[in-house]
Scaffold this motif. Sequence first.
Motif, short mmCIF file in Angstrom:
data_model
loop_
_atom_site.label_atom_id
_atom_site.label_comp_id
_atom_site.label_asym_id
_atom_site.label_seq_id
_atom_site.Cartn_x
_atom_site.Cartn_y
_atom_site.Cartn_z
N ASN A 191 0.09 7.94 -8.71
CA ASN A 191 -1.07 7.14 -8.32
C ASN A 191 -0.82 6.46 -6.97
O ASN A 191 0.30 6.04 -6.67
CB ASN A 191 -1.37 6.07 -9.36
N ARG A 192 -1.87 6.34 -6.18
CA ARG A 192 -1.78 5.69 -4.87
C ARG A 192 -2.81 4.59 -4.77
O ARG A 192 -3.89 4.69 -5.35
CB ARG A 192 -2.02 6.71 -3.73
N GLY A 193 -2.48 3.56 -4.02
CA GLY A 193 -3.42 2.47 -3.84
C GLY A 193 -2.74 1.27 -3.20
O GLY A 193 -1.64 1.36 -2.67
N ALA A 222 -2.88 -5.39 -8.76
CA ALA A 222 -2.72 -4.11 -8.07
C ALA A 222 -3.94 -3.25 -8.30
O ALA A 222 -4.62 -3.35 -9.32
CB ALA A 222 -1.47 -3.39 -8.58
N GLY A 223 -4.23 -2.40 -7.32
CA GLY A 223 -5.35 -1.48 -7.45
C GLY A 223 -4.94 -0.15 -8.03
O GLY A 223 -5.66 0.83 -7.88
N ASP A 269 0.86 -1.18 0.00
CA ASP A 269 0.00 0.00 0.00
C ASP A 269 0.90 1.23 0.00
O ASP A 269 1.69 1.43 0.92
CB ASP A 269 -0.90 0.00 1.24
N ASN A 270 0.82 2.05 -1.05
CA ASN A 270 1.67 3.25 -1.12
C ASN A 270 0.88 4.52 -0.87
O ASN A 270 1.32 5.61 -1.23
CB ASN A 270 2.36 3.32 -2.49
N THR A 271 -0.29 4.40 -0.22
CA THR A 271 -1.16 5.55 0.01
C THR A 271 -0.45 6.66 0.78
O THR A 271 -0.62 7.84 0.49
CB THR A 271 -2.43 5.11 0.76
N ILE A 306 7.61 2.81 -2.45
CA ILE A 306 7.97 2.01 -1.29
C ILE A 306 9.02 1.00 -1.73
O ILE A 306 9.13 0.67 -2.91
CB ILE A 306 6.75 1.31 -0.67
N TRP A 307 9.80 0.49 -0.76
CA TRP A 307 10.98 -0.30 -1.08
C TRP A 307 10.93 -1.67 -0.40
O TRP A 307 10.46 -1.80 0.73
CB TRP A 307 12.25 0.43 -0.63
#
Length: 608
Positions: free
Chosen positions: A319-321, A262-263, A215-217, A240-241
């Motif tokens: 984009n985030r999700g 993925a979303g 989740d990279n929100t 994110i890593w």
Amino acid sequence: MGNRCVLQTTMVILLQLLMSPLFLSPTLLAQPSNDDCSTATSITDGQTPFDNFNATNSGIPVDSSQCSGTSVSNSGNDVWFSYTAPENGFLDVTTCPAGFDTDLVIYDGDCANLNQLSCNGDACFGFSSTILAQSVDPGATYLIRVGGFNGTQGSGILELTLTPANDPEDCTVVGDEDLDGLSDCEDPDCLNSPSCENDEWEGATPIDKGFTSFDNTLASTGGITSILGGCDASGAFNDIWYSYIAPEDGFLEISTCPGGIAGLDTDLFLYSGSCGNLTQLACDGDACGPNSGFGSFIDKTSVFAGETYFLRLGGFNGNRGSGNLLLNYSVSGDDCFAATTASLGPNTFDTSNLSNSATSVPLPDPSICPGTNLGQASQDIWFQFTAPTSGSLQFTTCEGTNFDTDLVIYTGTCNDLTQVACNGDNPNCSLFSSEISNFPAISGTQYYIRIGSYLNGGGPGELNITYSGQTPENCNQPGDEDEDGLADCVDPDCTGTPSCLELGQCSDGIDNDLDGLIDCSDWDCDSDQACLDCPTSLSQNLDPTDVSQIVQICAYTPEHTENEILRSFDTSQYPCDNGLRVLGVNVGIGFVDYASGPGLTTAVRAYI
């Protein structure tokens, strides 16, 4: 006496005039400009004088339950003010000490839809009013109503004081709670938050093969933003890593496609190296296509035992999700995506230490080769073979194999395999080995060949691929076995075979792929462990040298007689036995100044 009577008469007449309806008429007494909610006076922090003389009643009931015990009325003869909070915090509002008994009410909303937030009747000497610590949000407008208890009139000072909230940054919810311009994981306040532990590569989350939810929100954008290799990625914003340590030499395959759905539209980057010296190995933006939400896919990439690799996952253009990341690892041949390249002729193998294929790979279908005792191809090895010409092929494990084999051939991709041929036990073979004859191969088509055990177990063996009626070229020993005038790696039959690839043989001093480049001088060896100590780039600082008086030093033909300056690079410090490969030379001229005249043409030449 007479004069005194005249004076008394005059005073009586004046008093009668002052008390007459003409002088008391509302039409002659001006109402305050902020008499109504719709004409509220805008104010800021600090003191604002006010009076409610001649104000009318708004008629809006006051909810006294919010300030019970403070003797609030319905705030008659009221005046209105509006206040817009510059930041979030707590607002104190007071009329203390006013010269009359006040009522104080605070609302949000608009005049047509008021929402009472707080109120107060008597809070200090003289029955004036105070509301403390009313919570306010940045940019929100609040309406403040000041009236008299049961219509009392008078004047006073309205004072507003805002105390900033200094809310801590909430690292688990999207937003800039402390209003410092930095949200969530990009805020240093979240540096040690579990929600941001893998926001930068230093905190990369270790993962193993299989699925990992992500989740990279809340993630920030940082680190390396350059795009190498020509992939269609935007640079992995809000990234994110993750880190992965290869247990053995082998291959990685990484995906946010099904089944790692993925979303969001993802970007993927894979790096080797360490702090401040990361080397990009692969990247992808939209290999999965629109039907999979533009997920990303990094195909078969070589990794080496004990090395740590870093995976950077972000959203396309921010984009985030959330979604699932799928990482597959395999030693050579143990999985379809890590298939070993097969060539015409004998291809040795050993399945002793291999595993069963992933559950996502379909079991062999015995209906395509009935009566041959096809099993489940346990402990299998995979080859990929591209037919050099069309014709009838024979695939056999009959020689050099000492266990009961299953042999299956597929077309398609590893994620979408189609079984086209199979064999369990061929009567022409001993020890229940397998053979597929007269297979109609099509030139240029890639086939996947799967060899496994009928039951559990395995061992060494040999896969032999030949065209019917033809002696195959043996790419592993000198000679022109197929008598086509082309021997070994010069023969197209050997193209792509392990013995004719530079990668994996980058320290043998041989030009295995016959491209004129040997070992580390061949770009195929860039990721080979034997060549990792060689530099990938050299640079030189700007040179402010005045070249106006330099004589020619590199002119090799009469027309090259202008002033020139020679620059060189010393590469002897690098441990590259076969020298350095020059991929390109970039030269820039920062400033050219002519002392007089219209100027001359400036040229740049590179001598290698």
